[in-house]
Write an enzyme that holds these catalytic residues in place. Sequence first.
Site, PDB file in Angstrom:
ATOM      1  N   GLY A  33     -14.197  -3.516  -4.347  1.00 39.23           N
ATOM      2  CA  GLY A  33     -13.865  -2.305  -3.584  1.00 39.23           C
ATOM      3  C   GLY A  33     -14.255  -2.454  -2.127  1.00 39.23           C
ATOM      4  N   ARG A  66     -12.027  -4.284   8.390  1.00 38.33           N
ATOM      5  CA  ARG A  66     -12.639  -4.179   7.047  1.00 38.33           C
ATOM      6  C   ARG A  66     -13.242  -5.516   6.614  1.00 38.33           C
ATOM      7  NH1 ARG A  66      -8.399  -0.878   5.805  1.00 38.33           N
ATOM      8  NH2 ARG A  66      -7.287  -2.425   4.588  1.00 38.33           N
ATOM      9  N   ASP A 122      -1.639  -2.241  -3.945  1.00 40.11           N
ATOM     10  CA  ASP A 122      -3.048  -2.313  -3.515  1.00 40.11           C
ATOM     11  C   ASP A 122      -3.698  -0.957  -3.743  1.00 40.11           C
ATOM     12  OD1 ASP A 122      -2.878  -4.919  -2.579  1.00 40.11           O
ATOM     13  OD2 ASP A 122      -2.671  -4.351  -0.474  1.00 40.11           O
ATOM     14  N   THR A 146     -11.987 -12.164  -5.885  1.00 43.35           N
ATOM     15  CA  THR A 146     -13.332 -12.180  -5.297  1.00 43.35           C
ATOM     16  C   THR A 146     -13.595 -13.518  -4.617  1.00 43.35           C
ATOM     17  OG1 THR A 146     -15.696 -11.911  -5.789  1.00 43.35           O
ATOM     18  CG2 THR A 146     -14.381 -13.004  -7.483  1.00 43.35           C
ATOM     19  N   ARG A 168      -5.230  -6.304 -10.840  1.00 43.88           N
ATOM     20  CA  ARG A 168      -6.145  -7.070  -9.988  1.00 43.88           C
ATOM     21  C   ARG A 168      -7.464  -6.306  -9.985  1.00 43.88           C
ATOM     22  NH1 ARG A 168      -4.653  -6.430  -4.121  1.00 43.88           N
ATOM     23  NH2 ARG A 168      -3.049  -7.992  -4.479  1.00 43.88           N
ATOM     24  N   LYS A 221       0.855  -1.190   0.000  1.00 41.82           N
ATOM     25  CA  LYS A 221       0.000   0.000   0.000  1.00 41.82           C
ATOM     26  C   LYS A 221       0.889   1.238   0.000  1.00 41.82           C
ATOM     27  CE  LYS A 221      -4.083  -1.906   2.180  1.00 41.82           C
ATOM     28  NZ  LYS A 221      -3.643  -3.304   1.977  1.00 41.82           N
TER      29      LYS A 221
HETATM   30  C1  LIG Z   1      -7.082 -11.033  -3.093  1.00 39.57           C
HETATM   31  C2  LIG Z   1      -7.877  -9.802  -2.799  1.00 39.57           C
HETATM   32  C3  LIG Z   1      -7.272  -8.552  -2.831  1.00 39.57           C
HETATM   33  C4  LIG Z   1      -8.020  -7.395  -2.592  1.00 39.57           C
HETATM   34  N1  LIG Z   1      -7.430  -6.164  -2.724  1.00 39.57           N
HETATM   35  C5  LIG Z   1      -8.172  -5.047  -2.572  1.00 39.57           C
HETATM   36  C6  LIG Z   1      -7.628  -3.756  -2.811  1.00 39.57           C
HETATM   37  O1  LIG Z   1      -6.451  -3.591  -3.141  1.00 39.57           O
HETATM   38  N2  LIG Z   1      -8.443  -2.681  -2.624  1.00 39.57           N
HETATM   39  C7  LIG Z   1      -9.771  -2.812  -2.264  1.00 39.57           C
HETATM   40  O2  LIG Z   1     -10.462  -1.795  -2.149  1.00 39.57           O
HETATM   41  N3  LIG Z   1     -10.291  -4.026  -2.032  1.00 39.57           N
HETATM   42  C8  LIG Z   1      -9.548  -5.142  -2.171  1.00 39.57           C
HETATM   43  N4  LIG Z   1     -10.111  -6.368  -1.945  1.00 39.57           N
HETATM   44  C9  LIG Z   1     -11.460  -6.455  -1.306  1.00 39.57           C
HETATM   45  C10 LIG Z   1     -12.581  -6.385  -2.313  1.00 39.57           C
HETATM   46  O3  LIG Z   1     -12.669  -5.091  -2.841  1.00 39.57           O
HETATM   47  C11 LIG Z   1     -13.948  -6.752  -1.674  1.00 39.57           C
HETATM   48  O4  LIG Z   1     -14.222  -5.796  -0.685  1.00 39.57           O
HETATM   49  C12 LIG Z   1     -13.998  -8.115  -1.045  1.00 39.57           C
HETATM   50  O5  LIG Z   1     -13.332  -9.069  -1.805  1.00 39.57           O
HETATM   51  C13 LIG Z   1     -15.485  -8.545  -0.861  1.00 39.57           C
HETATM   52  O6  LIG Z   1     -16.115  -8.693  -2.088  1.00 39.57           O
HETATM   53  P1  LIG Z   1     -16.259 -10.098  -2.857  1.00 39.57           P
HETATM   54  O7  LIG Z   1     -16.101  -9.832  -4.299  1.00 39.57           O
HETATM   55  O8  LIG Z   1     -15.296 -11.088  -2.302  1.00 39.57           O
HETATM   56  O9  LIG Z   1     -17.705 -10.661  -2.596  1.00 39.57           O
HETATM   57  P2  LIG Z   1     -18.973 -10.032  -1.819  1.00 39.57           P
HETATM   58  O10 LIG Z   1     -19.631  -9.022  -2.687  1.00 39.57           O
HETATM   59  O11 LIG Z   1     -18.568  -9.676  -0.424  1.00 39.57           O
HETATM   60  O12 LIG Z   1     -19.913 -11.310  -1.724  1.00 39.57           O
HETATM   61  C14 LIG Z   1     -20.690 -11.741  -2.824  1.00 39.57           C
HETATM   62  C15 LIG Z   1     -21.238 -13.130  -2.550  1.00 39.57           C
HETATM   63  O13 LIG Z   1     -20.143 -14.077  -2.531  1.00 39.57           O
HETATM   64  C16 LIG Z   1     -20.385 -15.067  -1.537  1.00 39.57           C
HETATM   65  N5  LIG Z   1     -19.330 -14.963  -0.510  1.00 39.57           N
HETATM   66  C17 LIG Z   1     -18.526 -13.911  -0.290  1.00 39.57           C
HETATM   67  N6  LIG Z   1     -17.661 -14.162   0.714  1.00 39.57           N
HETATM   68  C18 LIG Z   1     -17.949 -15.396   1.153  1.00 39.57           C
HETATM   69  C19 LIG Z   1     -17.412 -16.231   2.173  1.00 39.57           C
HETATM   70  N7  LIG Z   1     -16.408 -15.822   2.964  1.00 39.57           N
HETATM   71  N8  LIG Z   1     -17.937 -17.456   2.338  1.00 39.57           N
HETATM   72  C20 LIG Z   1     -18.965 -17.880   1.563  1.00 39.57           C
HETATM   73  N9  LIG Z   1     -19.526 -17.136   0.567  1.00 39.57           N
HETATM   74  C21 LIG Z   1     -19.016 -15.916   0.372  1.00 39.57           C
HETATM   75  C22 LIG Z   1     -21.772 -14.790  -0.955  1.00 39.57           C
HETATM   76  O14 LIG Z   1     -22.707 -15.495  -1.713  1.00 39.57           O
HETATM   77  C23 LIG Z   1     -21.905 -13.282  -1.188  1.00 39.57           C
HETATM   78  O15 LIG Z   1     -23.238 -12.856  -1.223  1.00 39.57           O
HETATM   79  C24 LIG Z   1      -9.395  -7.522  -2.236  1.00 39.57           C
HETATM   80  C25 LIG Z   1     -10.003  -8.779  -2.215  1.00 39.57           C
HETATM   81  C26 LIG Z   1      -9.276  -9.906  -2.500  1.00 39.57           C
HETATM   82  C27 LIG Z   1      -9.983 -11.241  -2.507  1.00 39.57           C
END
Ligand SMILES: Cc1cc2nc3c(=O)[nH]c(=O)nc-3n(C[C@H](O)[C@H](O)[C@H](O)COP(=O)(O)OP(=O)(O)OC[C@H]3O[C@@H](n4cnc5c(N)ncnc54)[C@H](O)[C@@H]3O)c2cc1C
Length: 304
Positions: free
Chosen positions: A185, A285, A133, A223, A181, A99
């Site tokens: 968000g 977070r 990041d 994700t 990546r 970061k």
């Molecule tokens: C490797 C990585 C790097 C990242 N880097 C950044 C970054 O640099 N900056 C930034 O702002 N954000 C970053 N993020 C965070 C990202 O922006 C999201 O806030 C975070 O990943 C949550 O969104 P999601 O897409 O995983 O799914 P969500 O929108 O949280 O979930 C969608 C659906 O997926 C399923 N689901 C989600 N999590 C789970 C679980 N734990 N168990 C079972 N089902 C689940 C559920 O059905 C849920 O309704 C990063 C995430 C990852 C994975």
Amino acid sequence: MLADVSKNVFLHVSRNQLLNKAAKKWGLRFGASQVVAGTSIESAMRKVRELNEKGLVCTLDHLGEFVSSRTEAIEATEYNIQTLEAIAEKGLNSNLSVKMTQLGLDIDKDFCLDNMRQILEVANKHNNFVRIDMEDHAHCQITLDILSELRKTYDNVGTVIQAYLHRAEQDINDLQGISLRLVKGAYQESPEVAYQEKAKIDDNYMQIIKDHMLSGSYTAIATHDHHIIDKVKAFAKENHISRDQFEFQMLYGFRTELQQRLVQEGYKMRVYIPFGVDWFGYFMRRLAERPQNIAFAFKGFFFK
Ligand SMILES: Cc1cc2nc3c(=O)[nH]c(=O)nc-3n(C[C@H](O)[C@H](O)[C@H](O)COP(=O)(O)OP(=O)(O)OC[C@H]3O[C@@H](n4cnc5c(N)ncnc54)[C@H](O)[C@@H]3O)c2cc1C
């Protein structure tokens, strides 16, 4: 409604300076050890080895952000360099995520750039890659400016684009050819700059994934959302996008069975492994994102 309230509370607490400072002294608490791989480089290396042996690749994140003194930023730079050296020495398959506010962006942009150059030199020496990041919207443009400056000298650096931002599609257009990546968000942003509704964010997420993949640029889809993952798999197949043009990424401690399944299906799966004493903001977070994660915290609180 309750979920919205708890989300805002956790996001608010994640930025509390006093709590972040205190947590550095406490060590991992409230179940954080399930999503943070210890506080030392050694503990992080053990986790990387464990995951590499299961066919997963990694990216290491030495936790820390919003640093306000030059000393702290220099220490963080050195720590990141040591992490890259340790990866190389142990022959592990992991790159690094950093970061910019950890490297002193809020103090001085050129100082931050200089710190990042030192890290990239070491990464270059070991043929490794560093991903910047993406933090909150207030740091977005300056982070992209830093990337553009660094790309004049280094090609082993990329960044992150957040689908909730209105500007995401334009950024994807401007960053063709660069390894990105893509995420939904994680920060609390205003309606002026970011979509607020889940459906809108998900639609924009799929749109930028498709745009970046079709441009032939390397795409990391980060994700835990299996609906998105299934759509990406189908899209790659329909458009004959080879599996070495993209990878999936998930956070350490989340959906480990799904991570393993993707490896078995022949996809590249990278686990983002945070480690270090500065774990509090990151952990809060994660609690904000998904109310179910709060179960971790309570378990950790009572059965530390
Ligand atoms: C490797 C990585 C790097 C990242 N880097 C950044 C970054 O640099 N900056 C930034 O702002 N954000 C970053 N993020 C965070 C990202 O922006 C999201 O806030 C975070 O990943 C949550 O969104 P999601 O897409 O995983 O799914 P969500 O929108 O949280 O979930 C969608 C659906 O997926 C399923 N689901 C989600 N999590 C789970 C679980 N734990 N168990 C079972 N089902 C689940 C559920 O059905 C849920 O309704 C990063 C995430 C990852 C994975």
